[in-house]
Design a protein around this motif. Structure first.
Motif, short mmCIF file in Angstrom:
data_model
loop_
_atom_site.label_atom_id
_atom_site.label_comp_id
_atom_site.label_asym_id
_atom_site.label_seq_id
_atom_site.Cartn_x
_atom_site.Cartn_y
_atom_site.Cartn_z
N LEU A 60 0.81 -1.22 0.00
CA LEU A 60 0.00 0.00 0.00
C LEU A 60 0.84 1.28 0.00
O LEU A 60 0.40 2.33 -0.45
N TYR A 61 2.08 1.18 0.53
CA TYR A 61 2.90 2.38 0.69
C TYR A 61 3.71 2.74 -0.56
O TYR A 61 4.27 3.82 -0.66
N CYS A 62 3.76 1.84 -1.54
CA CYS A 62 4.81 1.98 -2.56
C CYS A 62 4.28 2.40 -3.93
O CYS A 62 3.29 1.86 -4.43
N LEU A 150 16.24 -7.29 2.37
CA LEU A 150 14.81 -7.57 2.42
C LEU A 150 14.29 -6.98 3.72
O LEU A 150 14.21 -7.66 4.75
N ARG A 151 13.99 -5.70 3.69
CA ARG A 151 13.49 -5.08 4.92
C ARG A 151 12.25 -5.81 5.41
O ARG A 151 11.42 -6.21 4.59
N HIS A 152 12.14 -5.97 6.72
CA HIS A 152 10.91 -6.62 7.22
C HIS A 152 9.74 -5.64 7.19
O HIS A 152 8.61 -6.03 7.35
N GLU A 153 10.02 -4.36 6.98
CA GLU A 153 9.03 -3.27 6.76
C GLU A 153 8.30 -2.82 8.03
O GLU A 153 8.29 -1.64 8.36
N THR A 154 7.67 -3.74 8.74
CA THR A 154 7.16 -3.46 10.09
C THR A 154 7.02 -4.79 10.80
O THR A 154 6.59 -5.78 10.20
N GLY A 171 6.09 -14.76 6.74
CA GLY A 171 6.68 -15.20 5.47
C GLY A 171 7.97 -14.45 5.18
O GLY A 171 8.98 -15.03 4.76
N ARG A 172 7.95 -13.16 5.42
CA ARG A 172 9.12 -12.33 5.12
C ARG A 172 10.29 -12.72 6.04
O ARG A 172 11.42 -12.87 5.60
N VAL A 173 9.98 -12.88 7.32
CA VAL A 173 11.04 -13.23 8.27
C VAL A 173 11.55 -14.64 8.00
O VAL A 173 12.76 -14.91 8.10
N PHE A 222 8.79 6.69 6.11
CA PHE A 222 7.74 6.45 5.13
C PHE A 222 7.37 7.79 4.50
O PHE A 222 7.10 8.76 5.21
N ILE A 223 7.37 7.85 3.17
CA ILE A 223 7.00 9.08 2.45
C ILE A 223 5.78 8.77 1.59
O ILE A 223 5.88 7.96 0.66
N PRO A 224 4.63 9.34 1.90
CA PRO A 224 3.41 8.97 1.17
C PRO A 224 3.49 9.31 -0.32
O PRO A 224 3.95 10.39 -0.69
N1 SAH Z 1 10.80 -4.75 -4.20
C1 SAH Z 1 11.86 -4.93 -3.26
C2 SAH Z 1 12.91 -3.85 -3.35
C3 SAH Z 1 12.47 -2.49 -3.76
S1 SAH Z 1 11.51 -1.60 -2.59
C4 SAH Z 1 11.30 -5.01 -1.85
O1 SAH Z 1 10.17 -4.59 -1.63
O2 SAH Z 1 12.01 -5.51 -0.99
C5 SAH Z 1 12.77 -1.07 -1.46
C6 SAH Z 1 12.26 -0.47 -0.18
O3 SAH Z 1 11.61 0.78 -0.45
C7 SAH Z 1 11.21 -1.25 0.57
O4 SAH Z 1 11.80 -2.23 1.37
C8 SAH Z 1 10.49 -0.16 1.38
O5 SAH Z 1 10.93 -0.15 2.74
C9 SAH Z 1 10.90 1.13 0.69
N2 SAH Z 1 9.72 1.94 0.31
C10 SAH Z 1 8.70 1.59 -0.49
N3 SAH Z 1 7.77 2.57 -0.55
C11 SAH Z 1 8.21 3.57 0.25
C12 SAH Z 1 7.68 4.86 0.62
N4 SAH Z 1 6.51 5.29 0.17
N5 SAH Z 1 8.42 5.62 1.45
C13 SAH Z 1 9.61 5.20 1.90
N6 SAH Z 1 10.16 4.00 1.60
C14 SAH Z 1 9.47 3.19 0.77
#
Ligand code: SAH
Ligand code: SF4
Length: 343
Positions: A60-62, A150-154, A171-173, A222-224
Protein backbone atom coordinates in the motif's frame (compact mmCIF):
# COMPACT_ATOMS: atom_id res chain seq x y z
CA UNK A 1 20.00 -1.01 31.84
CA UNK A 2 19.46 -4.77 31.52
CA UNK A 3 21.88 -7.53 32.38
CA UNK A 4 25.02 -7.88 30.28
CA UNK A 5 24.83 -4.22 29.37
CA UNK A 6 22.45 -5.14 26.52
CA UNK A 7 19.48 -2.90 25.91
CA UNK A 8 16.33 -4.98 26.21
CA UNK A 9 12.64 -4.47 25.51
CA UNK A 10 11.68 -2.69 28.68
CA UNK A 11 14.62 -0.28 28.36
CA UNK A 12 13.88 0.45 24.74
CA UNK A 13 10.40 1.91 24.99
CA UNK A 14 11.44 5.09 26.85
CA UNK A 15 14.26 5.59 24.35
CA UNK A 16 11.94 5.10 21.38
CA UNK A 17 9.62 7.66 22.97
CA UNK A 18 12.30 10.37 23.27
CA UNK A 19 11.11 13.28 21.19
CA UNK A 20 12.98 16.55 21.67
CA UNK A 21 16.30 17.33 19.99
CA UNK A 22 17.77 18.10 23.44
CA UNK A 23 16.86 14.66 24.78
CA UNK A 24 18.06 12.98 21.62
CA UNK A 25 21.46 14.69 21.38
CA UNK A 26 23.18 12.36 23.91
CA UNK A 27 21.71 9.31 22.16
CA UNK A 28 23.10 10.49 18.82
CA UNK A 29 26.51 11.14 20.38
CA UNK A 30 26.57 7.68 21.96
CA UNK A 31 25.63 6.03 18.66
CA UNK A 32 28.29 8.06 16.83
CA UNK A 33 30.93 6.92 19.34
CA UNK A 34 29.92 3.27 19.09
CA UNK A 35 30.02 3.52 15.30
CA UNK A 36 33.51 5.00 15.36
CA UNK A 37 34.84 2.45 17.84
CA UNK A 38 33.26 -0.59 16.19
CA UNK A 39 33.38 0.09 12.44
CA UNK A 40 35.57 3.18 12.11
CA UNK A 41 35.27 6.38 10.09
CA UNK A 42 35.23 4.85 6.61
CA UNK A 43 31.86 4.89 4.87
CA UNK A 44 30.96 2.15 2.40
CA UNK A 45 29.58 3.35 -0.92
CA UNK A 46 27.33 0.88 -2.72
CA UNK A 47 26.34 1.36 -6.37
CA UNK A 48 22.58 1.01 -6.60
CA UNK A 49 21.19 -0.23 -9.92
CA UNK A 50 17.39 -0.05 -10.06
CA UNK A 51 16.84 -2.14 -13.15
CA UNK A 52 13.05 -2.62 -13.27
CA UNK A 53 10.01 -0.93 -11.79
CA UNK A 54 7.60 -3.75 -12.65
CA UNK A 55 6.20 -5.31 -9.51
CA UNK A 56 3.75 -8.15 -8.92
CA UNK A 57 3.24 -7.05 -5.30
CA UNK A 58 0.79 -4.43 -4.16
CA UNK A 59 2.28 -2.86 -1.01
CA UNK A 60 0.00 0.00 0.00
CA UNK A 61 2.90 2.38 0.69
CA UNK A 62 4.81 1.98 -2.56
CA UNK A 63 4.58 3.82 -5.87
CA UNK A 64 5.67 0.70 -7.77
CA UNK A 65 2.70 -1.33 -6.51
CA UNK A 66 0.94 -3.41 -9.15
CA UNK A 67 -2.23 -1.35 -9.08
CA UNK A 68 -0.55 1.99 -9.74
CA UNK A 69 -1.55 2.58 -13.35
CA UNK A 70 -0.07 6.11 -13.42
CA UNK A 71 3.46 4.81 -13.72
CA UNK A 72 5.32 4.17 -16.95
CA UNK A 73 7.04 0.85 -16.43
CA UNK A 74 10.56 0.01 -17.61
CA UNK A 75 12.85 -2.97 -17.73
CA UNK A 76 16.55 -2.63 -18.49
CA UNK A 77 18.04 -5.28 -20.76
CA UNK A 78 20.70 -7.61 -19.41
CA UNK A 79 23.23 -5.85 -21.64
CA UNK A 80 22.27 -2.46 -20.21
CA UNK A 81 22.57 -3.77 -16.67
CA UNK A 82 25.97 -5.26 -17.44
CA UNK A 83 27.00 -1.84 -18.77
CA UNK A 84 25.99 -0.29 -15.44
CA UNK A 85 27.84 -2.95 -13.46
CA UNK A 86 30.94 -2.20 -15.54
CA UNK A 87 30.49 1.51 -14.82
CA UNK A 88 30.27 0.78 -11.08
CA UNK A 89 33.55 -1.08 -11.36
CA UNK A 90 35.16 1.74 -13.33
CA UNK A 91 34.04 4.31 -10.73
CA UNK A 92 35.72 2.31 -7.97
CA UNK A 93 32.72 0.80 -6.20
CA UNK A 94 33.29 -2.50 -4.35
CA UNK A 95 29.63 -3.56 -4.34
CA UNK A 96 26.70 -3.42 -6.74
CA UNK A 97 23.18 -3.55 -5.38
CA UNK A 98 20.77 -4.99 -7.93
CA UNK A 99 17.31 -3.75 -6.97
CA UNK A 100 13.86 -3.94 -8.59
CA UNK A 101 10.19 -4.53 -7.98
CA UNK A 102 9.22 -8.17 -7.81
CA UNK A 103 9.68 -8.76 -11.52
CA UNK A 104 9.76 -12.38 -12.61
CA UNK A 105 10.98 -11.49 -16.10
CA UNK A 106 14.38 -11.61 -14.43
CA UNK A 107 14.24 -15.35 -13.81
CA UNK A 108 16.81 -17.53 -12.09
CA UNK A 109 19.10 -17.76 -15.11
CA UNK A 110 18.93 -14.11 -16.16
CA UNK A 111 19.83 -12.98 -12.64
CA UNK A 112 22.58 -15.62 -12.46
CA UNK A 113 24.14 -14.18 -15.61
CA UNK A 114 24.26 -10.71 -13.99
CA UNK A 115 25.67 -12.10 -10.75
CA UNK A 116 28.39 -14.01 -12.58
CA UNK A 117 29.30 -10.92 -14.58
CA UNK A 118 29.65 -8.73 -11.48
CA UNK A 119 31.65 -11.40 -9.69
CA UNK A 120 33.97 -11.72 -12.71
CA UNK A 121 34.89 -8.06 -12.13
CA UNK A 122 35.61 -8.78 -8.46
CA UNK A 123 32.55 -6.91 -7.19
CA UNK A 124 30.46 -7.97 -4.21
CA UNK A 125 26.82 -8.51 -5.18
CA UNK A 126 23.82 -7.47 -3.14
CA UNK A 127 20.36 -8.51 -4.31
CA UNK A 128 17.20 -6.59 -3.43
CA UNK A 129 14.50 -8.28 -5.49
CA UNK A 130 11.73 -8.77 -2.95
CA UNK A 131 10.30 -12.16 -2.09
CA UNK A 132 11.60 -14.71 -4.57
CA UNK A 133 11.40 -18.50 -4.35
CA UNK A 134 13.71 -20.55 -2.08
CA UNK A 135 15.07 -22.33 -5.17
CA UNK A 136 15.97 -19.06 -6.86
CA UNK A 137 17.71 -17.50 -3.88
CA UNK A 138 19.63 -20.73 -3.23
CA UNK A 139 20.76 -20.82 -6.86
CA UNK A 140 21.87 -17.16 -6.81
CA UNK A 141 23.85 -17.75 -3.67
CA UNK A 142 25.63 -20.66 -5.39
CA UNK A 143 26.37 -18.38 -8.33
CA UNK A 144 28.13 -15.97 -5.98
CA UNK A 145 25.58 -13.43 -4.66
CA UNK A 146 26.88 -12.16 -1.31
CA UNK A 147 24.06 -10.21 0.32
CA UNK A 148 20.29 -9.83 0.23
CA UNK A 149 18.34 -6.77 1.32
CA UNK A 150 14.81 -7.57 2.42
CA UNK A 151 13.49 -5.08 4.92
CA UNK A 152 10.91 -6.62 7.22
CA UNK A 153 9.03 -3.27 6.76
CA UNK A 154 7.16 -3.46 10.09
CA UNK A 155 7.36 -6.05 12.86
CA UNK A 156 3.69 -5.55 13.77
CA UNK A 157 2.08 -8.63 12.15
CA UNK A 158 -1.40 -7.07 11.77
CA UNK A 159 -0.05 -3.84 10.30
CA UNK A 160 2.26 -5.82 8.04
CA UNK A 161 -0.64 -7.85 6.66
CA UNK A 162 -2.74 -4.72 6.14
CA UNK A 163 0.00 -2.85 4.29
CA UNK A 164 1.17 -5.81 2.21
CA UNK A 165 -1.86 -7.61 0.72
CA UNK A 166 -1.35 -11.35 0.43
CA UNK A 167 1.92 -11.23 2.36
CA UNK A 168 2.86 -11.73 6.00
CA UNK A 169 5.56 -10.80 8.48
CA UNK A 170 6.02 -14.50 9.14
CA UNK A 171 6.68 -15.20 5.47
CA UNK A 172 9.12 -12.33 5.12
CA UNK A 173 11.04 -13.23 8.27
CA UNK A 174 11.06 -16.90 7.24
CA UNK A 175 12.74 -15.91 4.00
CA UNK A 176 15.27 -13.75 5.84
CA UNK A 177 16.18 -16.70 8.06
CA UNK A 178 16.54 -18.95 5.03
CA UNK A 179 18.77 -16.40 3.29
CA UNK A 180 20.99 -16.37 6.34
CA UNK A 181 21.12 -20.17 6.39
CA UNK A 182 22.26 -20.08 2.78
CA UNK A 183 25.19 -17.90 3.84
CA UNK A 184 23.94 -14.54 2.60
CA UNK A 185 24.67 -11.41 4.61
CA UNK A 186 21.14 -10.30 5.36
CA UNK A 187 19.62 -6.85 5.45
CA UNK A 188 16.45 -6.29 7.46
CA UNK A 189 14.88 -2.96 8.33
CA UNK A 190 11.73 -0.92 8.43
CA UNK A 191 9.98 2.33 7.66
CA UNK A 192 9.28 4.94 10.31
CA UNK A 193 5.96 6.78 10.39
CA UNK A 194 3.72 4.19 8.77
CA UNK A 195 0.03 4.90 9.40
CA UNK A 196 -1.03 3.08 12.56
CA UNK A 197 2.55 2.40 13.68
CA UNK A 198 3.13 2.94 17.42
CA UNK A 199 6.15 3.22 19.68
CA UNK A 200 5.71 -0.41 20.77
CA UNK A 201 5.90 -1.46 17.10
CA UNK A 202 9.22 0.36 16.70
CA UNK A 203 10.51 -1.46 19.77
CA UNK A 204 9.46 -4.72 18.09
CA UNK A 205 11.28 -3.61 14.92
CA UNK A 206 14.50 -3.14 16.88
CA UNK A 207 14.08 -6.42 18.73
CA UNK A 208 13.58 -8.28 15.47
CA UNK A 209 16.81 -6.81 14.05
CA UNK A 210 18.66 -8.15 17.08
CA UNK A 211 16.96 -11.54 16.93
CA UNK A 212 17.83 -11.92 13.24
CA UNK A 213 21.38 -10.69 13.89
CA UNK A 214 20.97 -8.53 10.81
CA UNK A 215 24.23 -7.78 9.02
CA UNK A 216 22.67 -4.71 7.37
CA UNK A 217 19.88 -2.47 8.60
CA UNK A 218 17.86 -0.20 6.31
CA UNK A 219 15.74 2.37 8.13
CA UNK A 220 13.95 5.13 6.28
CA UNK A 221 11.00 7.46 6.77
CA UNK A 222 7.74 6.45 5.13
CA UNK A 223 7.00 9.08 2.45
CA UNK A 224 3.41 8.97 1.17
CA UNK A 225 3.07 8.55 -2.57
CA UNK A 226 0.15 10.39 -4.25
CA UNK A 227 -0.81 7.41 -6.44
CA UNK A 228 -1.24 4.95 -3.58
CA UNK A 229 -4.00 4.28 -1.02
CA UNK A 230 -1.80 5.97 1.63
CA UNK A 231 -1.61 9.27 -0.28
CA UNK A 232 -3.19 11.26 2.56
CA UNK A 233 -1.09 9.81 5.39
CA UNK A 234 1.28 12.13 7.31
CA UNK A 235 4.46 10.10 6.75
CA UNK A 236 7.61 9.77 8.84
CA UNK A 237 9.88 12.52 10.13
CA UNK A 238 13.62 12.96 9.94
CA UNK A 239 14.32 13.18 13.67
CA UNK A 240 12.22 10.09 14.44
CA UNK A 241 14.03 8.15 11.74
CA UNK A 242 17.51 9.23 12.84
CA UNK A 243 16.57 8.21 16.38
CA UNK A 244 15.84 4.68 15.14
CA UNK A 245 19.15 4.62 13.23
CA UNK A 246 20.96 5.56 16.45
CA UNK A 247 19.19 2.86 18.46
CA UNK A 248 19.94 0.28 15.76
CA UNK A 249 23.64 1.17 16.03
CA UNK A 250 23.61 0.74 19.81
CA UNK A 251 21.89 -2.64 19.51
CA UNK A 252 23.95 -3.91 16.58
CA UNK A 253 27.34 -2.22 17.02
CA UNK A 254 28.95 -3.80 13.95
CA UNK A 255 26.09 -3.58 11.49
CA UNK A 256 26.23 -1.95 8.07
CA UNK A 257 23.66 0.82 8.36
CA UNK A 258 22.90 3.07 5.39
CA UNK A 259 21.99 6.73 5.54
CA UNK A 260 19.00 6.16 3.29
CA UNK A 261 18.04 8.08 0.18
CA UNK A 262 14.54 8.56 1.63
CA UNK A 263 16.10 10.50 4.54
CA UNK A 264 18.07 12.62 2.09
CA UNK A 265 14.87 13.23 0.14
CA UNK A 266 13.00 14.61 3.17
CA UNK A 267 15.83 16.89 4.23
CA UNK A 268 18.97 18.05 2.37
CA UNK A 269 21.04 17.06 5.43
CA UNK A 270 19.02 13.97 6.36
CA UNK A 271 21.77 11.60 5.33
CA UNK A 272 24.42 13.63 7.13
CA UNK A 273 22.27 13.51 10.27
CA UNK A 274 22.12 9.72 10.04
CA UNK A 275 25.87 9.46 9.35
CA UNK A 276 26.49 11.38 12.57
CA UNK A 277 24.15 9.14 14.56
CA UNK A 278 25.35 5.66 13.67
CA UNK A 279 25.13 5.16 9.89
CA UNK A 280 28.15 4.00 7.87
CA UNK A 281 26.88 3.23 4.36
CA UNK A 282 25.56 5.35 1.48
CA UNK A 283 23.98 3.96 -1.69
CA UNK A 284 24.26 6.34 -4.65
CA UNK A 285 22.14 5.43 -7.65
CA UNK A 286 23.70 4.42 -10.96
CA UNK A 287 20.28 3.96 -12.53
CA UNK A 288 20.18 5.70 -15.94
CA UNK A 289 18.76 9.22 -15.79
CA UNK A 290 16.22 8.34 -18.48
CA UNK A 291 14.37 5.99 -16.10
CA UNK A 292 15.40 7.11 -12.62
CA UNK A 293 12.30 9.26 -12.24
CA UNK A 294 10.17 6.19 -12.91
CA UNK A 295 11.71 4.27 -10.02
CA UNK A 296 9.33 6.17 -7.79
CA UNK A 297 8.90 4.23 -4.56
CA UNK A 298 8.00 7.61 -3.03
CA UNK A 299 7.80 11.18 -4.37
CA UNK A 300 10.46 13.88 -4.05
CA UNK A 301 13.42 11.63 -4.55
CA UNK A 302 16.78 13.44 -4.67
CA UNK A 303 19.55 13.25 -7.27
CA UNK A 304 17.26 12.74 -10.27
CA UNK A 305 19.50 14.59 -12.68
CA UNK A 306 22.99 13.60 -11.59
CA UNK A 307 24.99 10.91 -13.33
CA UNK A 308 26.44 8.05 -11.28
CA UNK A 309 29.81 9.74 -11.49
CA UNK A 310 28.42 13.07 -10.22
CA UNK A 311 26.60 11.30 -7.36
CA UNK A 312 29.78 9.61 -6.28
CA UNK A 313 31.78 12.85 -6.37
CA UNK A 314 29.06 14.73 -4.45
CA UNK A 315 28.94 12.06 -1.76
CA UNK A 316 32.70 11.95 -1.41
CA UNK A 317 32.70 15.72 -0.82
CA UNK A 318 29.89 15.45 1.72
CA UNK A 319 31.75 12.71 3.58
CA UNK A 320 34.95 14.77 3.65
CA UNK A 321 33.02 17.66 5.21
CA UNK A 322 31.91 15.28 7.97
CA UNK A 323 35.50 14.18 8.53
CA UNK A 324 34.75 10.72 7.16
CA UNK A 325 36.57 8.71 4.51
CA UNK A 326 35.45 6.41 1.71
CA UNK A 327 35.96 2.73 2.46
CA UNK A 328 37.79 0.57 -0.07
CA UNK A 329 37.23 -3.11 -0.82
CA UNK A 330 33.99 -5.12 -0.74
CA UNK A 331 32.93 -3.96 2.74
CA UNK A 332 31.59 -7.26 4.02
CA UNK A 333 29.73 -7.63 7.29
CA UNK A 334 32.28 -8.18 10.09
CA UNK A 335 29.88 -10.50 11.87
CA UNK A 336 29.41 -12.55 8.72
CA UNK A 337 33.18 -12.80 8.24
CA UNK A 338 33.47 -14.16 11.77
CA UNK A 339 30.57 -16.58 11.21
CA UNK A 340 32.40 -17.91 8.16
CA UNK A 341 35.76 -18.19 9.89
CA UNK A 342 34.23 -20.23 12.69
CA UNK A 343 32.71 -22.57 10.12
N1 SAH B 1 10.80 -4.75 -4.20
C1 SAH B 1 11.86 -4.93 -3.26
C2 SAH B 1 12.91 -3.85 -3.35
C3 SAH B 1 12.47 -2.49 -3.76
S1 SAH B 1 11.51 -1.60 -2.59
C4 SAH B 1 11.30 -5.01 -1.85
O1 SAH B 1 10.17 -4.59 -1.63
O2 SAH B 1 12.01 -5.51 -0.99
C5 SAH B 1 12.77 -1.07 -1.46
C6 SAH B 1 12.26 -0.47 -0.18
O3 SAH B 1 11.61 0.78 -0.45
C7 SAH B 1 11.21 -1.25 0.57
O4 SAH B 1 11.80 -2.23 1.37
C8 SAH B 1 10.49 -0.16 1.38
O5 SAH B 1 10.93 -0.15 2.74
C9 SAH B 1 10.90 1.13 0.69
N2 SAH B 1 9.72 1.94 0.31
C10 SAH B 1 8.70 1.59 -0.49
N3 SAH B 1 7.77 2.57 -0.55
C11 SAH B 1 8.21 3.57 0.25
C12 SAH B 1 7.68 4.86 0.62
N4 SAH B 1 6.51 5.29 0.17
N5 SAH B 1 8.42 5.62 1.45
C13 SAH B 1 9.61 5.20 1.90
N6 SAH B 1 10.16 4.00 1.60
C14 SAH B 1 9.47 3.19 0.77
FE1 SF4 C 1 6.94 -3.99 -5.01
FE2 SF4 C 1 8.94 -3.61 -3.24
FE3 SF4 C 1 7.20 -1.63 -3.86
FE4 SF4 C 1 6.32 -3.71 -2.42
S1 SF4 C 1 7.94 -2.20 -1.81
S2 SF4 C 1 5.27 -2.77 -4.19
S3 SF4 C 1 7.53 -5.38 -3.33
S4 SF4 C 1 8.69 -2.56 -5.21
Amino acid sequence: MAAGNRLMGEDLLPLVELASPEELAPLFTAADQVRRRMVGDAVHLRALIEFSNYCRANCLYCGLRRENRNLARYRLSLEEIEGLIAEAYRLGFGTVVLQSGEDLWYDADRMARLIRYAKSLGLAVTLSLGERSPEEVAYWRKEGADRYLLRHETANPALHRRLRPGRSLEGRVGLLRYLKELGYQIGAGFMVGLPGQEAADLVADLELLVELEADMVGIGPFIPHPDTPLAGAPGGRVLETVKMVALARLLLPEALIPATTALGSLDPYGRENALEAGANVVMPSLTPKAVRRQYALYPGRICLDETGEQCRACLEARLRRLGRTVATGPGHSLKWERRNRNG
